[in-house]
Design a protein around this motif. Structure first.
Motif, PDB file in Angstrom:
ATOM      1  N   THR A  51       0.809  -1.224   0.000  1.00  0.00           N
ATOM      2  CA  THR A  51       0.000   0.000   0.000  1.00  0.00           C
ATOM      3  C   THR A  51       0.841   1.272   0.000  1.00  0.00           C
ATOM      4  N   ILE A  89      -2.946  -4.534   6.388  1.00  0.00           N
ATOM      5  CA  ILE A  89      -3.180  -5.543   5.342  1.00  0.00           C
ATOM      6  C   ILE A  89      -3.364  -6.922   5.972  1.00  0.00           C
ATOM      7  N   CYS A  98      -1.716  -9.986  -1.544  1.00  0.00           N
ATOM      8  CA  CYS A  98      -0.764  -8.893  -1.806  1.00  0.00           C
ATOM      9  C   CYS A  98       0.637  -9.443  -2.054  1.00  0.00           C
TER      10      CYS A  98
END
Length: 113
Positions: A51, A89, A98
Motif C-alpha cells: 500500500t 493488510i 498482496c
C-alpha cells in the motif's frame, strides 16, 4: 552489542536495519553517513510494499520478509528481495493476495497451470 567503526562512531548491531543509533555529536550533512556510505544516525521508517503506507515504529503487527534468489540448482545466490507488509493488510486477511501480486510483479511467481 555495539561495534566501533573506523571513524570512531558506534553502530548498534542488534537493532533492525531501519532503527539505528543516534550519536550525541552535532548533526551535519557529513555526520549522517560513515566512510563506507552507510547511514548511521537516522531513523528510516519502513513502507508497506503493498500500500506504500508508512509503518510506524510501534506497529507490532507488521512483518518484513526476505525472499531469496536461487540458481538453477536450487542454491541460494546471496541476493534477496525484501517485502514489508503492514498490520492493516494482515488484519484484513489480504496479505497472501498482496504477497502473490508483489512476487508476480518481480517475476518470482507465475500463475501458469
Amino acid at each position: 552489542a555495539q561495534a566501533i567503526l573506523a571513524t570512531g562512531a558506534r553502530e548498534h548491531t542488534l537493532l533492525p536495519p531501519y532503527y539505528v543509533a543516534r550519536e550525541s555529536a552535532p548533526v551535519s550533512a557529513e555526520a549522517m553517513q560513515n566512510d563506507e556510505g552507510r547511514i548511521v544516525d537516522l531513523y528510516l521508517p519502513r513502507k508497506c510494499s503493498a500500500t506504500n503506507r508508512l509503518i510506524p515504529a510501534k506497529e507490532h503487527s507488521a512483518v518484513q520478509l526476505n525472499v531469496g534468489q536461487v540458481d538453477e540448482n536450487g542454491r541460494y545466490t546471496g541476493e534477496f528481495y525484501t517485502f514489508a507488509l503492514a498490520g492493516f493488510i494482515r488484519s484484513r486477511g489480504e496479505s497472501d493476495a498482496c504477497l502473490n501480486r508483489l512476487l508476480h510483479e518481480k517475476g518470482l511467481l507465475t500463475f501458469s497451470k
